[in-house]
Design a protein around this motif. Structure first.
Motif, mmCIF file in Angstrom:
data_model
loop_
_atom_site.group_PDB
_atom_site.id
_atom_site.type_symbol
_atom_site.label_atom_id
_atom_site.label_comp_id
_atom_site.label_asym_id
_atom_site.label_seq_id
_atom_site.Cartn_x
_atom_site.Cartn_y
_atom_site.Cartn_z
ATOM 1 N N LEU A 193 42.358 -0.175 11.553
ATOM 2 C CA LEU A 193 42.998 0.952 10.882
ATOM 3 C C LEU A 193 43.988 1.672 11.795
ATOM 4 N N LEU A 194 43.670 1.792 13.077
ATOM 5 C CA LEU A 194 44.637 2.390 14.003
ATOM 6 C C LEU A 194 45.911 1.560 14.050
ATOM 7 N N SER A 195 45.770 0.250 13.993
ATOM 8 C CA SER A 195 46.939 -0.627 14.042
ATOM 9 C C SER A 195 47.698 -0.613 12.722
ATOM 10 N N ARG A 196 47.007 -0.810 11.620
ATOM 11 C CA ARG A 196 47.680 -1.004 10.342
ATOM 12 C C ARG A 196 48.026 0.283 9.611
ATOM 13 N N ILE A 197 47.231 1.329 9.753
ATOM 14 C CA ILE A 197 47.505 2.584 9.057
ATOM 15 C C ILE A 197 48.341 3.510 9.934
ATOM 16 N N ASP A 198 47.921 3.703 11.178
ATOM 17 C CA ASP A 198 48.643 4.613 12.073
ATOM 18 C C ASP A 198 49.765 3.934 12.837
ATOM 19 N N LYS A 199 49.893 2.610 12.670
ATOM 20 C CA LYS A 199 50.975 1.853 13.315
ATOM 21 C C LYS A 199 50.960 2.003 14.838
ATOM 22 N N LYS A 200 49.764 2.054 15.419
ATOM 23 C CA LYS A 200 49.630 2.141 16.874
ATOM 24 C C LYS A 200 49.747 0.744 17.472
ATOM 25 N N SER A 201 50.339 0.676 18.650
ATOM 26 C CA SER A 201 50.417 -0.595 19.367
ATOM 27 C C SER A 201 49.051 -0.894 19.977
ATOM 28 N N TYR A 202 48.848 -2.146 20.367
ATOM 29 C CA TYR A 202 47.579 -2.508 20.984
ATOM 30 C C TYR A 202 47.359 -1.699 22.264
ATOM 31 N N VAL A 249 43.384 -3.974 26.538
ATOM 32 C CA VAL A 249 44.242 -4.534 25.503
ATOM 33 C C VAL A 249 43.644 -5.844 24.997
ATOM 34 N N LYS A 250 43.057 -6.625 25.892
ATOM 35 C CA LYS A 250 42.403 -7.885 25.492
ATOM 36 C C LYS A 250 41.266 -7.617 24.508
ATOM 37 N N ALA A 251 40.502 -6.556 24.758
ATOM 38 C CA ALA A 251 39.401 -6.210 23.848
ATOM 39 C C ALA A 251 39.950 -5.801 22.478
ATOM 40 N N VAL A 252 41.070 -5.077 22.474
ATOM 41 C CA VAL A 252 41.711 -4.701 21.205
ATOM 42 C C VAL A 252 42.137 -5.967 20.459
ATOM 43 N N GLU A 253 42.774 -6.899 21.177
ATOM 44 C CA GLU A 253 43.209 -8.150 20.560
ATOM 45 C C GLU A 253 42.025 -8.918 19.979
ATOM 46 N N ARG A 254 40.929 -8.950 20.704
ATOM 47 C CA ARG A 254 39.738 -9.666 20.248
ATOM 48 C C ARG A 254 39.166 -9.001 18.992
ATOM 49 N N ARG A 255 39.110 -7.669 18.993
ATOM 50 C CA ARG A 255 38.586 -6.958 17.822
ATOM 51 C C ARG A 255 39.493 -7.153 16.604
ATOM 52 N N MET A 256 40.810 -7.123 16.825
ATOM 53 C CA MET A 256 41.742 -7.348 15.716
ATOM 54 C C MET A 256 41.578 -8.763 15.177
ATOM 55 N N SER A 257 41.455 -9.722 16.055
ATOM 56 C CA SER A 257 41.273 -11.111 15.636
ATOM 57 C C SER A 257 40.006 -11.255 14.805
ATOM 58 N N ASN A 258 38.926 -10.656 15.264
ATOM 59 C CA ASN A 258 37.664 -10.706 14.521
ATOM 60 C C ASN A 258 37.791 -9.994 13.170
ATOM 61 N N ALA A 259 38.522 -8.872 13.151
ATOM 62 C CA ALA A 259 38.729 -8.146 11.895
ATOM 63 C C ALA A 259 39.497 -9.022 10.905
ATOM 64 N N PHE A 260 40.565 -9.682 11.382
ATOM 65 C CA PHE A 260 41.335 -10.565 10.510
ATOM 66 C C PHE A 260 40.473 -11.694 9.964
#
Length: 174
Positions: free
Chosen positions: A130-139, A150-161
């Protein structure tokens, strides 16, 4: 030549901090708890605590301190209970006369499935998604807000997708 440090006890510095971070902090807590009023209360209380401790807080570290206070307050309120996000989505009901009733039902059905799929993400996945897609925040910004790499953010986004695609099929393109 020494560089003069900003003090949070100066009202204009505190106002600048508030104006810069209130909305993002509120949204961050809202995404974690799913209750806008509760998020606003937590963030307002956090700013009060920052103000009361302004002499102890280094201006450059104030954002991190604010997010720590917000996170701790939310954890204390829920005491390890599972938090489920409930979206209040309202569809714009403009000119729907030219759309078929089947299409309108299909859109509404998909919206409900999407809300459920997002609510069923883990707290951590939902938060970064939601921070990425709604608030348009960068990783990078998400990593700073959540105090993770940032790697943890990428991993969480990947899992969310992955979880959203499993729940929704290939109807959603990220």
């Amino acid at each position: 030549m020494s560089k003069q440090k900003k003090s949070l006890c100066e009202e204009h510095n505190f106002d600048a901090l508030f104006n810069t971070y209130y909305e993002t902090a509120r949204n961050y807590i809202y995404y974690k708890c799913g209750n806008l009023q509760q998020a606003e209360d937590i963030v307002q209380d956090a700013f009060i605590k920052v103000w009361k401790r302004c002499a102890d807080v280094i201006y450059e570290k104030a954002r991190s301190f604010l997010y720590t206070i917000c996170n701790n307050a939310l954890r204390n309120e829920f005491d390890h209970q599972k938090v489920v996000l409930k979206h209040e989505a309202t569809l714009v009901k403009d000119d729907r006369d030219d759309e078929s009733p089947d299409f309108i039902l299909e859109v509404e059905d998909f919206r409900k499935k999407l809300e459920t799929a997002i609510a069923n993400l883990s707290d951590k996945e939902r938060e970064v998604f939601l921070l990425s897609r709604i608030d348009k925040k960068s990783y990078k910004e998400i990593a700073e807000i959540t105090n993770i790499s940032v790697k943890a953010v990428e991993r969480r986004m990947s899992n969310a997708f992955i979880n959203l695609r499993d729940a929704l099929g290939d109807h959603l393109k990220f």
